[in-house]
Design an enzyme around this catalytic site. Sequence first.
Site, short mmCIF file in Angstrom:
data_model
loop_
_atom_site.label_atom_id
_atom_site.label_comp_id
_atom_site.label_asym_id
_atom_site.label_seq_id
_atom_site.Cartn_x
_atom_site.Cartn_y
_atom_site.Cartn_z
N TYR A 191 -15.35 -4.29 -9.56
CA TYR A 191 -15.97 -5.59 -9.33
C TYR A 191 -15.70 -6.55 -10.49
O TYR A 191 -15.05 -7.55 -10.44
CB TYR A 191 -17.22 -5.63 -8.64
CG TYR A 191 -17.77 -7.09 -8.15
CD1 TYR A 191 -17.23 -7.65 -7.02
CD2 TYR A 191 -18.74 -7.62 -9.15
CE1 TYR A 191 -17.75 -8.97 -6.84
CE2 TYR A 191 -19.20 -8.91 -8.53
CZ TYR A 191 -18.76 -9.71 -7.38
OH TYR A 191 -19.27 -10.68 -7.06
N LYS A 242 -13.12 -9.40 -11.39
CA LYS A 242 -13.83 -10.86 -11.59
C LYS A 242 -13.49 -11.50 -12.98
O LYS A 242 -13.01 -12.63 -12.93
CB LYS A 242 -15.25 -10.81 -11.76
CG LYS A 242 -15.87 -10.55 -10.29
CD LYS A 242 -15.45 -11.58 -9.19
CE LYS A 242 -15.88 -11.66 -7.75
NZ LYS A 242 -15.37 -12.81 -6.86
#
Length: 296
Positions: free
Chosen positions: A164, A168
């Site tokens: 993640y 991001k």
Amino acid sequence: MTIRFDDRVAIVTGAGGGIGRAYALELARRGAKVVVNDLGASRDGSGHSDAAPAVVAEIEAFGGEAIADGGSVTDAAAMVAMAEAAKARWGRIDILINNAGVLRDRSFAKMTPEDFAFVVDVHLIGSAKATKAVWETMREQGYGRILMTASSTGLFGNFGQTNYGAAKLGLAGLTKTLHLEGAKHGIRVNTIAPVAGTRMTEDLFPEAAFAAFAPEHVAPAALFLVSEQAPSNMIVGAGAGVVQAAYITLTPGAVLAEPTPEAVAAQWAQITDRTGEIVPGSGAEQTMAILSKLQH
């Protein structure tokens, strides 16, 4: 001055619930015509539901105009079809909020390559595919507003979220280059790092904090960042009614006394001294800063 979106067409991915739903509803309340995109999957990306049509029904109930789209952001052809449907219905695309996402959290030691790749594919590659589908339309119009969704995990790290976090921070980098390429075409591109109590984060918040961090408290920052008055190339944090700005900075650095790792160690304090640090507007400015340092 009231910020309105009359005659604007907005696409919001992952808008079937949580933050995306809050964006779609508020855009519609302020006059935008909205494409509510959502695959309807669970937070790990599996399954399907009728989440998008439900949000469209909410919008239509208060007199707004919206259409549902169930395409996956990982499918480039589906994103093109979504953009074409918006243009066929309303003739243009002014706003894209890349919000769709999934979580497959594990420590890196336990994470499979498949889980790493899938999360990057949805967040980073998916946002690129959705953006590519609307990019030429926005260039031709001479107007566009694009918002990427980063995270504090990407900006600052968080245990158990290597996949993640990588995706991001990649989105923040995608924003910075698209900002440069879109500027002369009236396209402004920004990044938001939201903190909200949603199904993605419901097991991370204490119950009392969950209410304070309602998705509706992120929407004001997001809507400003896709408005006519929007800046460009900003990284904005938002949650619980607080809005912040984050920056990637560069220290003046040091000219090494000699080209050795020992010199780096000896001059480390000077290298990391933040006095006089800058916020480069492009990658080329790092090279320019080095050349300026050498000239002095």
